[in-house]
Design an enzyme around this catalytic site. Structure first.
Site, PDB file in Angstrom:
ATOM      1  N   CYS A 137       0.814  -1.227   0.000  1.00 39.74           N
ATOM      2  CA  CYS A 137       0.000   0.000   0.000  1.00 39.74           C
ATOM      3  C   CYS A 137       0.848   1.278   0.000  1.00 39.74           C
ATOM      4  O   CYS A 137       0.352   2.349  -0.315  1.00 39.74           O
ATOM      5  CB  CYS A 137      -0.949   0.014   1.193  1.00 39.74           C
ATOM      6  N   HIS A 193      -3.426   7.362   1.708  1.00 40.42           N
ATOM      7  CA  HIS A 193      -3.778   6.008   1.283  1.00 40.42           C
ATOM      8  C   HIS A 193      -5.125   5.677   1.919  1.00 40.42           C
ATOM      9  O   HIS A 193      -5.350   5.930   3.103  1.00 40.42           O
ATOM     10  CB  HIS A 193      -2.703   5.018   1.740  1.00 40.42           C
ATOM     11  N   ASN A 241     -10.037  -0.173  -0.704  1.00 39.81           N
ATOM     12  CA  ASN A 241      -8.585  -0.065  -0.585  1.00 39.81           C
ATOM     13  C   ASN A 241      -7.950  -0.642  -1.851  1.00 39.81           C
ATOM     14  O   ASN A 241      -7.947  -1.857  -2.050  1.00 39.81           O
ATOM     15  CB  ASN A 241      -8.120  -0.817   0.664  1.00 39.81           C
TER      16      ASN A 241
HETATM   17  O1  UT7 Z   1      -3.901  -0.814   3.650  1.00 37.34           O
HETATM   18  C1  UT7 Z   1      -3.109  -1.749   4.295  1.00 37.34           C
HETATM   19  C2  UT7 Z   1      -3.270  -1.689   5.747  1.00 37.34           C
HETATM   20  N1  UT7 Z   1      -4.541  -2.222   6.148  1.00 37.34           N
HETATM   21  C3  UT7 Z   1      -5.245  -1.601   7.067  1.00 37.34           C
HETATM   22  O2  UT7 Z   1      -4.841  -0.551   7.506  1.00 37.34           O
HETATM   23  C4  UT7 Z   1      -6.493  -2.246   7.568  1.00 37.34           C
HETATM   24  C5  UT7 Z   1      -6.587  -2.050   9.043  1.00 37.34           C
HETATM   25  N2  UT7 Z   1      -7.699  -2.763   9.686  1.00 37.34           N
HETATM   26  C6  UT7 Z   1      -8.987  -2.442   9.499  1.00 37.34           C
HETATM   27  O3  UT7 Z   1      -9.339  -1.628   8.682  1.00 37.34           O
HETATM   28  C7  UT7 Z   1      -9.996  -3.083  10.431  1.00 37.34           C
HETATM   29  O4  UT7 Z   1      -9.302  -3.778  11.436  1.00 37.34           O
HETATM   30  C8  UT7 Z   1     -11.002  -4.049   9.727  1.00 37.34           C
HETATM   31  C9  UT7 Z   1     -11.980  -3.241   8.915  1.00 37.34           C
HETATM   32  C10 UT7 Z   1     -10.268  -5.036   8.853  1.00 37.34           C
HETATM   33  C11 UT7 Z   1     -11.789  -4.815  10.793  1.00 37.34           C
HETATM   34  O5  UT7 Z   1     -12.465  -3.897  11.664  1.00 37.34           O
HETATM   35  P1  UT7 Z   1     -12.342  -4.020  13.245  1.00 37.34           P
HETATM   36  O6  UT7 Z   1     -13.194  -2.988  13.803  1.00 37.34           O
HETATM   37  O7  UT7 Z   1     -10.877  -4.004  13.603  1.00 37.34           O
HETATM   38  O8  UT7 Z   1     -12.991  -5.436  13.519  1.00 37.34           O
HETATM   39  P2  UT7 Z   1     -12.384  -6.708  14.249  1.00 37.34           P
HETATM   40  O9  UT7 Z   1     -11.465  -7.451  13.329  1.00 37.34           O
HETATM   41  O10 UT7 Z   1     -11.847  -6.305  15.603  1.00 37.34           O
HETATM   42  O11 UT7 Z   1     -13.699  -7.544  14.484  1.00 37.34           O
HETATM   43  C12 UT7 Z   1     -14.784  -7.073  15.315  1.00 37.34           C
HETATM   44  C13 UT7 Z   1     -15.966  -8.000  15.151  1.00 37.34           C
HETATM   45  C14 UT7 Z   1     -15.612  -9.478  15.296  1.00 37.34           C
HETATM   46  O12 UT7 Z   1     -16.691 -10.124  15.917  1.00 37.34           O
HETATM   47  P3  UT7 Z   1     -16.680 -10.465  17.499  1.00 37.34           P
HETATM   48  O13 UT7 Z   1     -15.463 -11.317  17.711  1.00 37.34           O
HETATM   49  O14 UT7 Z   1     -16.571  -9.131  18.195  1.00 37.34           O
HETATM   50  O15 UT7 Z   1     -17.974 -11.164  17.716  1.00 37.34           O
HETATM   51  C15 UT7 Z   1     -15.498  -9.952  13.877  1.00 37.34           C
HETATM   52  O16 UT7 Z   1     -15.745 -11.330  13.739  1.00 37.34           O
HETATM   53  O17 UT7 Z   1     -16.511  -7.849  13.835  1.00 37.34           O
HETATM   54  C16 UT7 Z   1     -16.574  -9.139  13.209  1.00 37.34           C
HETATM   55  N3  UT7 Z   1     -16.367  -8.953  11.781  1.00 37.34           N
HETATM   56  C17 UT7 Z   1     -17.368  -8.722  10.911  1.00 37.34           C
HETATM   57  N4  UT7 Z   1     -18.693  -8.614  11.077  1.00 37.34           N
HETATM   58  C18 UT7 Z   1     -19.436  -8.374   9.975  1.00 37.34           C
HETATM   59  C19 UT7 Z   1     -15.190  -8.949  11.094  1.00 37.34           C
HETATM   60  N5  UT7 Z   1     -15.413  -8.721   9.789  1.00 37.34           N
HETATM   61  C20 UT7 Z   1     -16.747  -8.589   9.644  1.00 37.34           C
HETATM   62  C21 UT7 Z   1     -17.594  -8.340   8.550  1.00 37.34           C
HETATM   63  N6  UT7 Z   1     -18.925  -8.234   8.763  1.00 37.34           N
HETATM   64  N7  UT7 Z   1     -17.111  -8.177   7.283  1.00 37.34           N
END
Ligand code: UT7
Length: 317
Positions: free
Chosen positions: A113, A244, A274
């Site tokens: 990225c 980005h 992204n």
């Molecule tokens: O460009 C390169 C660098 N990349 C980045 O900078 C990406 C950085 N990370 C992110 O943007 C975020 O971490 C994500 C968007 C990928 C994920 O968001 P988050 O708020 O960090 O969610 P999480 O992984 O902590 O998950 C929270 C909850 C989980 O459920 P429980 O365990 O709390 O019950 C996940 O299973 O959200 C759940 N979850 C979803 N729910 C619905 C994860 N993905 C999804 C989804 N739809 N697509």
């Protein structure tokens, strides 16, 4: 003293659009979750026969037209990409062929990225050392090719596209500074874990999203300071943040650090997702086409991504 200046900008998005509503049909997710956690509503996706070099070529043509120079004036081509058409030759060589340019150096940069910032930094140094005069820089990625659409944790993020600039030698200072960094220690937090392409091993993205998120926000905080201090500038000197596009919440955190209203941030993540190395030049073109970014404005570009790699560029348009 030779400086480098952006004299042309162009971009290209594949026609096919994948909306959150469509993802809802195949994944355990909702439009509401994706929108609130990432800011993304839709992303563009390549067709099976559409290659990264096709996207890069279209973006390059647009940038060359806007720069109003002949393609034969380009004396270096750099493409930032993580999703080349083939392992070799490089996308840059394929773009050179498609543009009908002969006998200039052409190579790819792989910094995921942060690739566009890396490419800008390399091109700026080629120009400042009088080793190139007109550099075509493209950020192009087909992230859908390395996305596992059964993995809801990150498949909702990625999109495909390309953006390009022509960076030329100038007596006016366009690129004020670039800073690029890497730290290979956290490889497993964001990677495509293929080691041997002869095996039928996984070739799709694996990411520990919440860990990457935290490190990205902290690191971007530091590079904002680094860029401002190096140029003896204040936060209020920046006209536009052209970041980005990884997650709207990361963009908001960087804007907060800059004490900048979101009105001063170029946001395309809602429409593009992204797009990795393509996202900054796509946002730049979007900002110019929507008459927000104008000649003379001071832009802060920044990125964080796999590697980890990160960096910034301060650019006077
Ligand atoms: O460009 C390169 C660098 N990349 C980045 O900078 C990406 C950085 N990370 C992110 O943007 C975020 O971490 C994500 C968007 C990928 C994920 O968001 P988050 O708020 O960090 O969610 P999480 O992984 O902590 O998950 C929270 C909850 C989980 O459920 P429980 O365990 O709390 O019950 C996940 O299973 O959200 C759940 N979850 C979803 N729910 C619905 C994860 N993905 C999804 C989804 N739809 N697509």
């Amino acid at each position: 003293m030779i400086f480098s200046k952006i004299i042309g900008v162009g971009s290209f998005l594949p026609k096919k659009v994948l909306t959150n509503r469509e993802l809802e049909k195949t994944l355990d997710t909702t439009d509401e979750w994706i929108t609130s956690r990432t800011g993304i509503k839709e992303r563009h996706i390549v067709e099976p026969n559409e290659l990264t070099s096709d996207l890069a070529f279209e973006a390059a043509k647009n940038a060359i037209n806007q720069a109003n120079i002949g393609a034969n004036k380009i004396d270096l081509i750099i493409v930032a990409t993580t999703t080349p058409d083939k392992i070799f030759p490089s996308v840059a060589c394929n773009v050179q062929k498609k543009l009908g340019i002969k006998n200039c150096p052409a190579f790819d940069i792989q910094a995921v990225c942060s690739g566009f910032i890396y490419a800008l930094s390399v091109a700026d140094n080629f120009i400042k050392t009088n080793s190139a005069t007109n550099v075509l820089i493209v950020g192009a990625d087909s992230m859908s090719r390395i996305t596992d659409y059964s993995d809801r944790s990150n498949s909702i993020l990625w999109g495909d596209g390309a953006g390009a600039v022509i960076l030329s030698a100038s007596n006016k200072q366009g690129i004020l500074s670039t800073h690029i960094h890497a730290d290979g220690q956290h490889e497993e937090l964001l990677h495509v874990p293929t080691t041997n392409i002869k095996d039928n091993t996984q070739q799709t993205i694996e990411m520990n999203g919440s860990q990457v998120f935290k490190i990205a926000v902290n690191t971007l905080d530091q590079i904002v300071d680094e860029a401002l201090i190096a140029n003896n500038l204040k936060k209020e000197d920046i006209d536009w943040l052209v970041p980005h596009q990884a997650n709207i919440r990361i963009l908001e955190a960087t804007a907060k650090k800059l004490e900048m209203s979101m009105e001063k941030v170029i946001v395309t993540i809602d429409r593009h997702g992204n797009t990795s190395a393509a996202s900054i030049p796509l946002a730049l073109d979007d900002g110019i086409k929507s008459h927000k970014i104008k000649e003379g404005h001071l832009l802060l570009m920044e990125a964080f991504g796999g590697g980890f790699t990160w960096g910034s560029a301060l650019v006077r348009l």
